[in-house]
Design an enzyme around this catalytic site. Structure first.
Site, PDB file in Angstrom:
ATOM      1  N   CYS A 199       0.677  -1.579   0.370  1.00 29.27           N
ATOM      2  CA  CYS A 199       0.010  -0.280  -0.288  1.00 29.27           C
ATOM      3  C   CYS A 199       1.071   1.495  -0.093  1.00 29.27           C
ATOM      4  CB  CYS A 199      -1.142   0.083   1.205  1.00 29.27           C
ATOM      5  SG  CYS A 199      -2.334   1.399   1.774  1.00 29.27           S
ATOM      6  N   CYS A 200       2.066   1.284   0.687  1.00 30.27           N
ATOM      7  CA  CYS A 200       2.786   2.569   0.492  1.00 30.27           C
ATOM      8  C   CYS A 200       3.899   2.802  -0.479  1.00 30.27           C
ATOM      9  CB  CYS A 200       3.570   2.300   2.259  1.00 30.27           C
ATOM     10  SG  CYS A 200       3.176   2.754   3.766  1.00 30.27           S
ATOM     11  N   CYS A 249      -0.923   7.978   7.264  1.00 22.46           N
ATOM     12  CA  CYS A 249      -2.288   7.957   7.078  1.00 22.46           C
ATOM     13  C   CYS A 249      -3.358   7.499   8.487  1.00 22.46           C
ATOM     14  CB  CYS A 249      -2.258   6.895   6.240  1.00 22.46           C
ATOM     15  SG  CYS A 249      -1.901   7.146   4.567  1.00 22.46           S
ATOM     16  N   CYS A 283       7.420   3.458   6.172  1.00 29.90           N
ATOM     17  CA  CYS A 283       7.242   3.261   4.784  1.00 29.90           C
ATOM     18  C   CYS A 283       7.754   2.482   3.640  1.00 29.90           C
ATOM     19  CB  CYS A 283       6.212   3.981   4.415  1.00 29.90           C
ATOM     20  SG  CYS A 283       6.592   5.764   4.145  1.00 29.90           S
ATOM     21  N   CYS A 296      -3.992   3.885   9.859  1.00 33.53           N
ATOM     22  CA  CYS A 296      -2.389   3.623  10.180  1.00 33.53           C
ATOM     23  C   CYS A 296      -1.669   4.283  11.244  1.00 33.53           C
ATOM     24  CB  CYS A 296      -1.043   3.184   8.597  1.00 33.53           C
ATOM     25  SG  CYS A 296      -1.864   2.135   7.540  1.00 33.53           S
TER      26      CYS A 296
END
Length: 244
Positions: free
Chosen positions: A116-117, A205, A233, A208
């Site tokens: 995702c990162c 985010c 990240c 997170c």
């Protein structure tokens, strides 16, 4: 100037104990194509310092699409307060849509935050950094004993340099502590993200990031469901490389 003419090792040693302002002046003196990365958290301090040296500084921020509403409002407050243009970097739409379609909106809780990162942060950042000569971050050594304890004040960016081009990375706040940061914010009464008033220290985010409890380290509020010593990240992936 050419990054090949910039003696990083010598200057890193020479400036290791100098003030953030001295390190920023060094950056501005040597590079025209220099950008400051602003996340909307306590790196407001390095932005404020840099703006006072050069009001025409170039600033970018990453909009992952998953930031807190408070962070979006803070970014706009900073843009207006300093009268700066804030270049907002967004993920590639097709890559993001394909990822979400296949794995959903919360896959990172099961599979880890890396993919995702990679899409929401690393790819947009890589596109940007491929076009610049140097960048400024708000990294501090005290942010993560596991990955940032050896962050130098200036370095060759091992994560985003290419075979053809060395990218120079400045970390003016490397020697600052969280206490130094907040003393600066309070004394000069500069804007800050309102999430800090609710126990958020390290802000990323929304899914997170969570507040930390008393005596918890700030990075414990990030990706808390994962192994505790590697809280990066990928924006500063060079910190995960063992330096001799």
């Amino acid at each position: 100037m050419s990054t090949n003419l910039f003696d990083v090792e010598t200057l890193a040693a020479e400036y290791a104990s100098k003030s953030p302002q001295d390190i920023l002046k060094l950056a501005f003196e040597h590079f025209d194509d220099l950008w400051l990365s602003f996340s909307g958290a306590d790196d407001i301090v390095v932005l404020d310092m840099a703006w006072k040296i050069n009001p025409n500084l170039k600033v970018f921020t990453l909009d992952t699409g998953r930031l807190h509403p408070e962070t979006y409002r803070f970014l706009e407050e900073v843009r207006k307060h300093y009268g700066i243009q804030l270049e907002v970097l967004s993920p590639d739409q097709q890559a993001l849509e394909a990822y979400v379609k296949e794995k959903g909106l919360f896959d990172f809780y099961e599979s880890g935050h890396g993919e995702c990162c990679g899409i929401r942060k690393i790819a947009p950042l890589r596109r940007k950094l491929a076009t610049v000569d140097a960048w400024i971050t708000g990294q501090r050594r005290d942010q993560s004993p596991g990955t940032r304890s050896n962050v130098p004040v200036v370095e060759i960016d091992g994560a985003f340099s290419s075979v053809d081009k060395q990218l120079i990375k400045f970390n003016p706040l490397a020697n600052y502590s969280s206490e130094d940061v907040w003393n600066y914010i309070r004394m000069l009464e500069i804007p800050y993200n309102s999430l800090h008033e609710r126990g958020f220290v390290s802000i990323g985010c929304e899914p997170c990031t969570r507040p930390v409890l008393p005596n918890q380290h700030e990075r414990e509020g990030r990706w808390w469901w994962e192994e505790a010593t590697q809280k990066e990240c990928g924006l500063h992936a060079g910190n995960l490389i063992v330096k001799s």
